[in-house]
Design a protein around this motif. Structure first.
Motif, PDB file in Angstrom:
ATOM      1  N   GLY A  10     -94.521  -0.513 -10.314  1.00  0.00           N
ATOM      2  CA  GLY A  10     -95.802   0.511 -10.330  1.00  0.00           C
ATOM      3  C   GLY A  10     -96.507   0.144 -11.460  1.00  0.00           C
ATOM      4  O   GLY A  10     -97.479   1.079 -11.783  1.00  0.00           O
ATOM      5  N   LEU A  53     -91.994   9.700 -10.825  1.00  0.00           N
ATOM      6  CA  LEU A  53     -91.158  10.371  -9.593  1.00  0.00           C
ATOM      7  C   LEU A  53     -89.824   9.613  -9.419  1.00  0.00           C
ATOM      8  O   LEU A  53     -88.705  10.273  -9.278  1.00  0.00           O
ATOM      9  CB  LEU A  53     -91.834   9.839  -8.342  1.00  0.00           C
ATOM     10  N   LEU A  61     -89.292   4.914  -1.534  1.00  0.00           N
ATOM     11  CA  LEU A  61     -90.477   5.408  -0.947  1.00  0.00           C
ATOM     12  C   LEU A  61     -91.750   5.336  -2.082  1.00  0.00           C
ATOM     13  O   LEU A  61     -92.804   5.872  -1.549  1.00  0.00           O
ATOM     14  CB  LEU A  61     -90.454   6.895  -0.279  1.00  0.00           C
ATOM     15  N   THR A  62     -91.334   5.328  -3.399  1.00  0.00           N
ATOM     16  CA  THR A  62     -92.301   5.238  -4.515  1.00  0.00           C
ATOM     17  C   THR A  62     -91.777   4.308  -5.604  1.00  0.00           C
ATOM     18  O   THR A  62     -90.918   3.765  -5.630  1.00  0.00           O
ATOM     19  CB  THR A  62     -91.890   6.763  -5.045  1.00  0.00           C
ATOM     20  N   SER A  63     -92.972   3.983  -6.323  1.00  0.00           N
ATOM     21  CA  SER A  63     -92.824   3.199  -7.376  1.00  0.00           C
ATOM     22  C   SER A  63     -93.419   3.838  -8.731  1.00  0.00           C
ATOM     23  O   SER A  63     -93.464   3.225  -9.734  1.00  0.00           O
ATOM     24  CB  SER A  63     -93.521   1.724  -7.350  1.00  0.00           C
ATOM     25  N   ASN A  64     -93.684   5.150  -8.507  1.00  0.00           N
ATOM     26  CA  ASN A  64     -94.187   5.869  -9.553  1.00  0.00           C
ATOM     27  C   ASN A  64     -93.052   6.274 -10.481  1.00  0.00           C
ATOM     28  O   ASN A  64     -91.984   6.999 -10.169  1.00  0.00           O
ATOM     29  CB  ASN A  64     -94.764   7.228  -9.104  1.00  0.00           C
TER      30      ASN A  64
END
Length: 414
Positions: A257, A317, A311-314
């Motif tokens: 991210g 989060l 579901l995310t690479s933030n």
């Protein structure tokens, strides 16, 4: 004739009126913070003087080696020897080992072998002290306060994990010797706190006829013959394997991210903050839910949270999801720890504790190795799904376990 009646009220025991617990706990707050501070500075020091990541790895391995080789014999010796002396000796030896680092730095004599010896000595002292402290806790606080005491110990460790790393980095920036000098002073402070603990920390011992090996394996045999403790240890080992692997996965996901080193540190700060909040809430939560609900429910919640990481690479989060998982850890630890301290006989407390720690912590290197191979083979998303599968199997095992389904209430008596 006048009849006089007197109402007698019994003051409920309070952890905060327990002088011995406060002396021990207060000293350990300082010592644990010092250990986290020096643990952050140690790889920085190795890299600063050698520039070699492999040397940093050797020093780290020396520090973790006692968890595998020292825990089992340490448990036997904790049951044989005087627990107060073990704890005092551990603090003094660890303090002297850490004090040797700034002395060597100021003398321009510091070497990697010395740092390996210091790390090994600190890890060994940690193993001995931790087992002696755990075995002594039921002698310091009444049974009804064991969950609260364990929750406070969780808060101590989680708080140190949150504050110690940035403090270690700050002190190292101000002077390479400062984090190690601060840790040496923290050990001395903890040793002074132990001097104010007045209670006898163990029951009377009978003359021993067994060999050291027979006594050591007695802890393993007792653990394996206790269905509830055995099930809990295996469940903890499985979850430790998953979350040890998850630490590396989070770093890789954050880098995908575009996270900087500072943002990655913030991610882990959020993660650690969730654990601290969980530790502060664990004492109240364990009174609201049955142990069966905690053991089964926590594992299912972990299994539900893990796939969200794919579901995310933030990084923020990721930190929030990790923090939600970490929030539940202290509650699980309090329930498990209370069962262990209330069910294990005093004369076996050190050996059973060492057997449990060896099994629970012995999987940590496997988790790190597995994470590396899985990330290289199937990528971070695939690794998360595999870890989720392991966590689902763990939750299912907890659900179908007869020992867990029939787990008794936590003790509430004196």
């Amino acid at each position: 004739m006048t009849v006089s009646t007197t109402t007698v009220t019994t003051r409920q025991p309070s952890l905060w009126r327990n002088r011995d617990f406060l002396a021990l706990w207060g000293g350990q707050i300082v010592s644990t913070l010092g250990s986290r501070t020096s643990a952050t500075a140690l790889p920085l020091l190795v890299l600063a003087i050698t520039g070699s990541p492999s040397s940093a790895g050797l020093v780290a391995a020396a520090g973790s080696l006692p968890y595998l080789v020292a825990h089992l014999p340490a448990g036997t010796l904790v049951d044989r020897w005087n627990r107060r002396r073990i704890m005092l000796t551990s603090e003094v030896v660890a303090g002297l080992a850490l004090a040797s680092v700034p002395v060597a730095l100021w003398s321009n004599l510091l070497t990697i072998p010395q740092l390996m010896v210091v790390a090994f000595a600190q890890g060994t002292c940690f193993a001995f002290f931790g087992l002696a402290e755990q075995a002594a806790l039921p002698r310091i606080v009444p049974t009804s306060l064991l969950p609260a005491a364990l929750a406070q110990n969780e808060a101590k460790g989680r708080g140190a994990a949150l504050v110690g790393p940035p403090l270690g980095g700050l002190l190292f920036s101000a002077g390479r010797a400062l984090p190690f000098l601060a840790d040496a002073v923290s050990y001395c402070t903890a040793a002074v706190g132990l001097l104010f603990v007045r209670k006898d920390l163990q029951a009377e011992r009978t003359v021993r006829q067994e060999s050291l090996w027979q006594e050591t394996t007695a802890g393993l045999r007792w653990l394996w013959r206790s269905p509830l403790i055995r099930a809990a240890v295996l469940l903890v080992a499985a979850s430790n394997l998953v979350f040890q692997a998850l630490a590396l996965v989070l770093v890789v996901l954050a880098r995908q991210g575009g996270a900087s080193a500072g943002t990655t540190g913030l991610m882990f700060g959020i993660y650690g903050g969730g654990g601290l909040l969980g530790a502060l809430a664990a004492g109240a939560l364990q009174r609201r839910f049955s142990p069966r609900t905690v053991i089964i429910g926590v594992n299912w919640i972990w299994a539900a949270l893990l796939p969200l990481l794919a579901l995310t690479s933030n990084p923020l989060l990721l930190g929030v999801i990790g923090g939600a998982s970490a929030f539940l850890g202290p509650l699980w630890n309090v329930v498990f720890g209370t069962y262990q301290l209330s069910l294990v006989p005093d004369e076996l407390m050190g050996r059973v504790g060492s057997a449990a720690m060896t099994l629970c912590w012995g999987v940590l290197p496997l988790g790190s190795i597995a994470a590396g191979y899985l990330l290289a083979g199937v990528g971070p998303a695939g690794t998360v799904l595999i870890l989720t599968t392991v966590m689902l199997a763990t939750a299912l095992a907890a659900t179908v376990s007869p020992a867990v389904r029939h787990a008794p209430p936590l003790p509430s008596g004196p």
